[in-house]
Design a protein around this motif. Sequence first.
Motif, PDB file in Angstrom:
ATOM      1  N   GLN A 148      -4.837   0.234   4.547  1.00  0.00           N
ATOM      2  CA  GLN A 148      -5.109  -0.015   3.560  1.00  0.00           C
ATOM      3  C   GLN A 148      -4.530   0.241   1.877  1.00  0.00           C
ATOM      4  OE1 GLN A 148      -7.805   3.751   3.281  1.00  0.00           O
ATOM      5  NE2 GLN A 148      -8.901   2.484   4.679  1.00  0.00           N
ATOM      6  N   VAL A 149      -3.364   1.397   2.882  1.00  0.00           N
ATOM      7  CA  VAL A 149      -1.838   1.548   1.698  1.00  0.00           C
ATOM      8  C   VAL A 149      -0.880   0.155   1.459  1.00  0.00           C
ATOM      9  CG1 VAL A 149       0.021   2.204   1.224  1.00  0.00           C
ATOM     10  CG2 VAL A 149      -1.684   4.330   2.531  1.00  0.00           C
ATOM     11  N   ASN A 150      -1.051  -0.916   2.816  1.00  0.00           N
ATOM     12  CA  ASN A 150      -0.674  -1.760   2.271  1.00  0.00           C
ATOM     13  C   ASN A 150      -1.829  -2.711   1.636  1.00  0.00           C
ATOM     14  OD1 ASN A 150       1.661  -1.063   3.821  1.00  0.00           O
ATOM     15  ND2 ASN A 150       0.965  -1.783   5.621  1.00  0.00           N
ATOM     16  N   ALA A 151      -2.196  -2.967   1.031  1.00  0.00           N
ATOM     17  CA  ALA A 151      -3.181  -4.058   0.973  1.00  0.00           C
ATOM     18  C   ALA A 151      -3.915  -3.335  -0.387  1.00  0.00           C
ATOM     19  CB  ALA A 151      -4.350  -3.209   1.188  1.00  0.00           C
ATOM     20  N   LYS A 152      -3.432  -1.844  -0.726  1.00  0.00           N
ATOM     21  CA  LYS A 152      -3.801  -1.490  -1.908  1.00  0.00           C
ATOM     22  C   LYS A 152      -1.829  -1.264  -2.481  1.00  0.00           C
ATOM     23  CE  LYS A 152      -7.337   0.034  -2.834  1.00  0.00           C
ATOM     24  NZ  LYS A 152      -8.268  -0.504  -4.406  1.00  0.00           N
ATOM     25  N   LYS A 153      -0.902  -1.203  -2.458  1.00  0.00           N
ATOM     26  CA  LYS A 153       0.498  -2.001  -2.704  1.00  0.00           C
ATOM     27  C   LYS A 153       0.397  -3.326  -3.053  1.00  0.00           C
ATOM     28  CE  LYS A 153       2.917   1.476  -0.393  1.00  0.00           C
ATOM     29  NZ  LYS A 153       4.564   1.715   0.389  1.00  0.00           N
ATOM     30  N   GLN A 154      -0.334  -4.684  -2.203  1.00  0.00           N
ATOM     31  CA  GLN A 154      -0.030  -5.662  -3.201  1.00  0.00           C
ATOM     32  C   GLN A 154      -1.091  -6.202  -3.956  1.00  0.00           C
ATOM     33  OE1 GLN A 154      -1.346  -8.203   1.242  1.00  0.00           O
ATOM     34  NE2 GLN A 154       0.339  -7.513   2.053  1.00  0.00           N
TER      35      GLN A 154
END
Length: 449
Positions: A121-127
Amino acid sequence: MLNISDNNKTQLQSLDKYKTIQNLSNKVPYKILNRIITLISILGFAILFLPWTQNISGTGAVTTLKPNQRPQSIQSVISGRLEKWYVQEGDFVNKGDTILYISEIKEDYMDPNLVENTKNQVNAKKQSLESYGFKVTTLSNQIQSIKNEQKLKIEQAQNKIKQSVLKIKSDSIDLVAVKTTVKIANTQYNRSLQLNNEGLKPLSDVEEKRLKLQEADAKIITQENKLLTSKNEYINSKVEINRINAEYAEKIAKTQSDQYTALSNQFDTEAQVSKLENQYVNYSIRNGLYYIKAAQSGYINRALQSGIGETIKEGTPIVTIMPAEYDIAVETYVNPIDLPLLSTGTKVRVWFDGWPTIVFSGWPDISYGTFGGKIVAIGNFISPNGRYRVLIAPDQSEAKWPKQLSIGSGAQTIALLKTVPIWFEVWRNLNGFPPNYYTTTTTETNPKK
């Protein structure tokens, strides 16, 4: 006495005239008893002048000098269920060794892939955050392009205005030229008409001049229409500039609105990323809290929780541990009346329970089995037992304390004060005065010669 009565006797009569007294004095055992009583009286009177060391006694227990060296209980930071014990009572553990493993009991954290899912979820939000950043940059470039296009359009409209101004001038000059032509044609027509009346010009010449005059009049109307058209073009050019400003202002405002929306979404996404990263770190730390570890090296004294499958809450004590290395000390308690007489660094004699000791409180030099100590801390608030707590550390200048001492064993202390005669100590105790309370101050004077 007033000596009023005749029976008054100023002198006591001697008892030697009585037989009983004479018989008692003549017996040898009574003579010896009298001598013993006399010697004991003299000896007792001499003892009153022997030196006596005043002291303050107290009772306490063995403890440690530093708070982090005292027995402590290891607690669970999170709630859970007991799954596996790795130690038993009496074991020695090093710092960081695992004592107990607990499992999760809260439904919010039971997902075995919770940390990994949170990381995704953190990686998706960063993208998503990067996409909003690219969108903001693109909109900024688009706004700059619109401004550049607006600038070119305005320059083009301004050029049209200049062209309109020049065309108005040209049409104005042409109109003046046409009016001059009409005036000349009118003059020529009048002259031809006059000459025709005089018979000097033919009628055909007059008609020719009339035709030229009519053509010149027609040109005036055409030229005036051209001039009005040029003026209308000039006005239209100015209107076109206002239209261009309004059109591009609307485009810029719409693009800026999209940009601010993207920025708002970007900031909101940043907040969500921070929140998710916080959750990710919390979940990662929580996974490490399932293994309860020793905070310092020491011995497991007692397991406060037992069994497998029992649930515990956060903050529940699990085991008590005694540090392996500690600086020994003694905590004792003194009466409030004696507290003003003590200070940091005061010498103290200590003896411990279970060690052979012969103590003479007034003569510490002939005591046996006592150890030297000094006061390192004095309590500023009274304890629940009605006394003040005093912490005593070993005196480095004397013999070391026994290594076999265990924390919590009993101890007794004597704080040594001033040396006074025994008669003074007896008199002080009979009057209830504290030891060494009154001090005599002497002032030295330096007489001037």
